[in-house]
Design an enzyme around this catalytic site. Structure first.
Site, PDB file in Angstrom:
ATOM      1  CG  HIS A  12      43.004  45.323  31.664  1.00  0.00           C
ATOM      2  ND1 HIS A  12      42.332  44.694  30.764  1.00  0.00           N
ATOM      3  CD2 HIS A  12      43.771  44.119  31.836  1.00  0.00           C
ATOM      4  CE1 HIS A  12      42.245  43.439  30.788  1.00  0.00           C
ATOM      5  NE2 HIS A  12      42.993  42.568  31.002  1.00  0.00           N
TER       6      HIS A  12
ATOM      7  CG  HIS B 214      47.221  41.758  29.439  1.00  0.00           C
ATOM      8  ND1 HIS B 214      46.121  40.783  28.462  1.00  0.00           N
ATOM      9  CD2 HIS B 214      46.059  41.731  30.212  1.00  0.00           C
ATOM     10  CE1 HIS B 214      44.894  40.398  29.107  1.00  0.00           C
ATOM     11  NE2 HIS B 214      45.100  40.822  30.751  1.00  0.00           N
ATOM     12  CD  GLU B 215      46.919  43.559  33.949  1.00  0.00           C
ATOM     13  OE1 GLU B 215      46.582  44.162  33.792  1.00  0.00           O
ATOM     14  OE2 GLU B 215      47.030  42.381  33.630  1.00  0.00           O
TER      15      GLU B 215
END
Length: 207
Positions: A27, A23-24
Site C-alpha cells: 500500500h 500487504h501494508e
C-alpha cells in the site's frame, strides 16, 4: 485455527507478521509511487513488521483466521487522480498477497520444497500460502475500511460513491457484528474462495 502449542504459535506469528507487512508495505509503495509521500514520512514505507503491527488485527488472525495490520495513511490531495489512484493503492495490498501465494504455491506444486525439507520449513511455506490468500480474500470484501470498499468506491459513479462513503463510520461495527453473530456463516463464505485459490496455486488441498 487457534492452537496453544507454543511451537505452532511461534511459526504462525512469524508468517502472519510477514504477510501483514508485505500487504501494508505494498500500500505504502503504491501511494509513494503515485505521488503521496505520507507513508514514507511516517516510516511506513518499510518491511519492518513493527511499523505495521496492529494488536487486535493480528490477534484475530490467531482466533478467527483473518485480521489486519495498521492501515497505511494516504492523503488523496497529493495524488494526481485521487479516485483512480486510490483503486491502485487499495488493490496493491491484496495483489501483493496473491503474488506471494502464487510464488509459494509454485514452489509447492513444482516439488522444490516438500515435507521432506523438514517440518519447520514445510509448515511455514504452507501457512505462507494459506494466510496470504486469506488476507487477500478478506480484504477484498467491500465493507469499509477493507480494501474492497476503497476499490468499489473508486469504480462507482460519483453520486453513488459519495452515498456509499457514508457507511465508513459503521464499517468496523458491521465487521465485528458479523464476527460475533454470524461467524460460522461468514467463515464458510470466506473459506470457499480461500480453499479454491489454495488448490489452484498449490495443486493440493489445504488439509
Amino acid at each position: 485455527m487457534f492452537s496453544f502449542d507454543p511451537y505452532q504459535i511461534a511459526i504462525t506469528a512469524v508468517v502472519i507478521l510477514f504477510v501483514l507487512t508485505v500487504h501494508e508495505f505494498s500500500h505504502a509503495l503504491a501511494a509513494d509511487a503515485l505521488g503521496d509521500d505520507t507513508a514514507r514520512r511516517l516510516g511506513r514505507l518499510t518491511l519492518n513488521p513493527l511499523a505495521h503491527l496492529d494488536f487486535l488485527g493480528t490477534a484475530l488472525f490467531f482466533i478467527a483466521g483473518f485480521g489486519w495490520a495498521k492501515p497505511v495513511p494516504v492523503n488523496p490531495y497529493n495524488l494526481r487522480n485521487p479516485k483512480k489512484d486510490m483503486i491502485v493503492i487499495a488493490a496493491a495490498g491484496p495483489l501483493s498477497n496473491l503474488l506471494t501465494a502464487i510464488i509459494g504455491g509454485a514452489v509447492i506444486k513444482a516439488g522444490l520444497i516438500g515435507p521432506q525439507a523438514g517440518e519447520l520449513v514445510w509448515t511455514m511455506l504452507v501457512l505462507l500460502v494459506l494466510y496470504s490468500i486469506t488476507l487477500a480474500v478478506f480484504n477484498l470484501i467491500p465493507i469499509p475500511p477493507l480494501d474492497g470498499s476503497r476499490i468499489l468506491y473508486g469504480v462507482l459513479p460519483d453520486g453513488i460513491a459519495e452515498f456509499y462513503a457514508r457507511f465508513e463510520k459503521i464499517g468496523m461495527l458491521v465487521l465485528f457484528g458479523i464476527f460475533i453473530f454470524a461467524r460460522e456463516g461468514a467463515m464458510r463464505v470466506l473459506w470457499g474462495p480461500v480453499d479454491w485459490l489454495f488448490r489452484l496455486f498449490t495443486g493440493t488441498g489445504i488439509f
